[in-house]
Scaffold this active site. Structure first.
Site, PDB file in Angstrom:
ATOM      1  N   VAL A 121      57.571  11.096  -0.885  1.00 18.01           N
ATOM      2  CA  VAL A 121      57.366  12.543  -0.889  1.00 18.01           C
ATOM      3  C   VAL A 121      57.870  13.197   0.387  1.00 18.01           C
ATOM      4  O   VAL A 121      58.169  14.383   0.408  1.00 18.01           O
ATOM      5  CB  VAL A 121      55.870  12.870  -1.119  1.00 18.01           C
ATOM      6  CG1 VAL A 121      55.050  12.594   0.127  1.00 18.01           C
ATOM      7  CG2 VAL A 121      55.694  14.309  -1.577  1.00 18.01           C
ATOM      8  N   ALA A 144      52.211   4.706   3.189  1.00 21.55           N
ATOM      9  CA  ALA A 144      52.237   5.375   1.886  1.00 21.55           C
ATOM     10  C   ALA A 144      53.553   6.104   1.711  1.00 21.55           C
ATOM     11  O   ALA A 144      54.117   6.634   2.673  1.00 21.55           O
ATOM     12  CB  ALA A 144      51.081   6.369   1.770  1.00 21.55           C
ATOM     13  N   ASP A 145      54.031   6.122   0.473  1.00 17.79           N
ATOM     14  CA  ASP A 145      55.202   6.920   0.139  1.00 17.79           C
ATOM     15  C   ASP A 145      54.807   8.225  -0.541  1.00 17.79           C
ATOM     16  O   ASP A 145      55.547   9.193  -0.509  1.00 17.79           O
ATOM     17  CB  ASP A 145      56.150   6.122  -0.755  1.00 17.79           C
ATOM     18  CG  ASP A 145      56.908   5.086   0.047  1.00 17.79           C
ATOM     19  OD1 ASP A 145      58.056   5.352   0.410  1.00 17.79           O
ATOM     20  OD2 ASP A 145      56.335   4.021   0.342  1.00 17.79           O
ATOM     21  N   ARG A 146      53.629   8.231  -1.156  1.00 16.10           N
ATOM     22  CA  ARG A 146      53.090   9.476  -1.709  1.00 16.10           C
ATOM     23  C   ARG A 146      51.598   9.298  -1.966  1.00 16.10           C
ATOM     24  O   ARG A 146      51.171   8.272  -2.486  1.00 16.10           O
ATOM     25  CB  ARG A 146      53.806   9.867  -3.004  1.00 16.10           C
ATOM     26  CG  ARG A 146      53.418  11.269  -3.492  1.00 16.10           C
ATOM     27  CD  ARG A 146      54.163  11.675  -4.757  1.00 16.10           C
ATOM     28  NE  ARG A 146      55.609  11.704  -4.572  1.00 16.10           N
ATOM     29  CZ  ARG A 146      56.410  12.586  -5.162  1.00 16.10           C
ATOM     30  NH1 ARG A 146      55.907  13.516  -5.947  1.00 16.10           N
ATOM     31  NH2 ARG A 146      57.715  12.524  -4.982  1.00 16.10           N
TER      32      ARG A 146
END
Length: 386
Positions: free
Chosen positions: A100, A253-255
């Site tokens: 994100v 975290a990526d999103r």
């Protein structure tokens, strides 16, 4: 610390992470297309780092246009500039859709474009505004990483009521250090901060197949920082929890969805399930730009699937070591599956990310603070840390 991006004026270079840890090769990124390819092929990876590269390349592209004696037509009017900028930002966003931060960076630039237009500025002035805000995407990353690392370290110390002379052993997944960001890192930043403040016992990290970001990149960073560490295979997490004292799991975290469901590198969900079974706190460490309040839960997070070949090959240095005429270790890429397995995407299930439900997460750490679930609830209220 290692660095994923280095700049000098308008010159942008990235370290080719596909060749690490045996070869350090910097690639010059001169165009938007080169930035897109580097992100998509994972020459650079890590949600903050790819956002930084996209923003810096965008800024360099506009800066060159502004400095040109023969200015391009898209600087002739705000409308022409908007059309040009929008097409670039849309294109960059397609490089890796799960992370994100990349979308947050492009939206931030778009908002600046709109506000500058609304203020009645001419195209050249708007372009300068866009260059300034795009550079901030990268410039702000290091400071917030350091802050969230401090927040996570202090929270873990308080959670365990850590006394003077006591130490914490922490497991991490994938690579979330300076190579994945503009510097210091997120989850690996917490481990680094614990080490710097003499509160870390030992860091443990998974290999993180199939791209082996743990064994290639996290191992290299921990060695460089001289942090005591132990690598494990992804399938050894349960055994580790049974036989070693692990005080926490820290992941990036990526999103992050509105309710706290978190997409991160494949294998994170497995680790969270095992951590819950062993009552080990599981924390997510990420900047607020990773929180996507527009989606309610993890079911709405798009999951990127990688080519099947990537799960069927491994790259690295030849063993026993062989060296070329310049004294560099020879590298190779080999297939370890039966011939033809990679010929059809249906033959190999290869998602790049999985989603860890909020109920398995003990705390979410950002630069604004630490969020925990209320007693008896399975979701997070992230308003206080976003």
């Amino acid at each position: 610390m290692l660095t994923s991006i280095r700049t000098e004026g308008e010159k942008i270079e990235i370290v080719n992470q596909l060749l690490l840890p045996h070869t350090t090769e910097y690639l010059e990124i001169n165009t938007i297309e080169e930035a897109h390819e580097a992100i998509k092929s994972m020459k650079i990876r890590g949600a903050p780092a790819i956002a930084s590269l996209a923003a810096l390349t965008f800024a360099a592209s506009l800066s060159k246009a502004l400095a040109s004696l023969d200015r391009p037509s898209f600087l002739s009017s705000p409308e022409a500039l908007e059309k040009h900028v929008t097409s670039i930002l849309d294109y960059l966003y397609t490089a890796r859709p799960t992370a994100v931060n990349l979308g947050a960076a492009t939206r931030r630039i778009s908002r600046t474009l709109q506000s500058s237009k609304d203020a009645g500025k001419d195209a050249v002035t708007i372009a300068r505004d866009l260059v300034a805000v795009a550079r901030l995407v990268s410039d702000e990353d290091y400071a917030r990483n350091k802050k969230m690392s401090e927040n996570g370290s202090l929270w873990l110390s308080a959670f365990h009521n850590l006394q003077a002379g006591e130490h914490l052993n922490v497991l991490t997944v994938c690579n979330t250090g300076s190579l994945a960001t503009s510097g210091y890192g997120t989850a690996l930043g917490v481990i680094t901060y614990l080490h710097e403040t003499q509160r870390l016992g030992r860091a443990y990290f998974t290999q993180t197949a199939p791209y082996h970001q743990g064994s290639r990149l996290t191992a290299l960073e921990l060695q460089t920082l001289q942090i005591p560490s132990t690598m494990i295979c992804d399938t050894m997490v349960g055994s580790l929890f049974q036989h070693r004292t692990i005080h926490a799991v820290a992941v990036g975290a990526d999103r992050i969805a509105q309710n706290g469901d978190t997409a991160n590198k494949i294998g994170t969900y497995n680790t969270a399930v095992l951590a819950a079974r062993h009552n080990i706190p599981f924390i997510v460490v990420a900047p607020i730009s990773t929180v996507d309040l527009d989606i309610k839960d993890g079911s709405q997070i798009p999951i990127e699937h990688r080519p099947s070949t990537e799960a069927c090959v491994v790259r690295g240095a030849l063993y026993p070591p062989r060296f070329d005429s310049d004294g560099r270790r020879e590298l190779a890429q080999v297939m370890f599956t039966p011939p033809g397995l990679d010929s059809d995407e249906e033959n190999v299930y290869n998602p790049s990310f999985d989603v860890t439900p909020a109920e398995l997460i003990t705390a979410i750490v950002t630069e604004k603070g630490v969020a925990v679930r209320r007693e008896g609830e399975n979701v997070f209220d992230l308003c206080g840390v976003v």
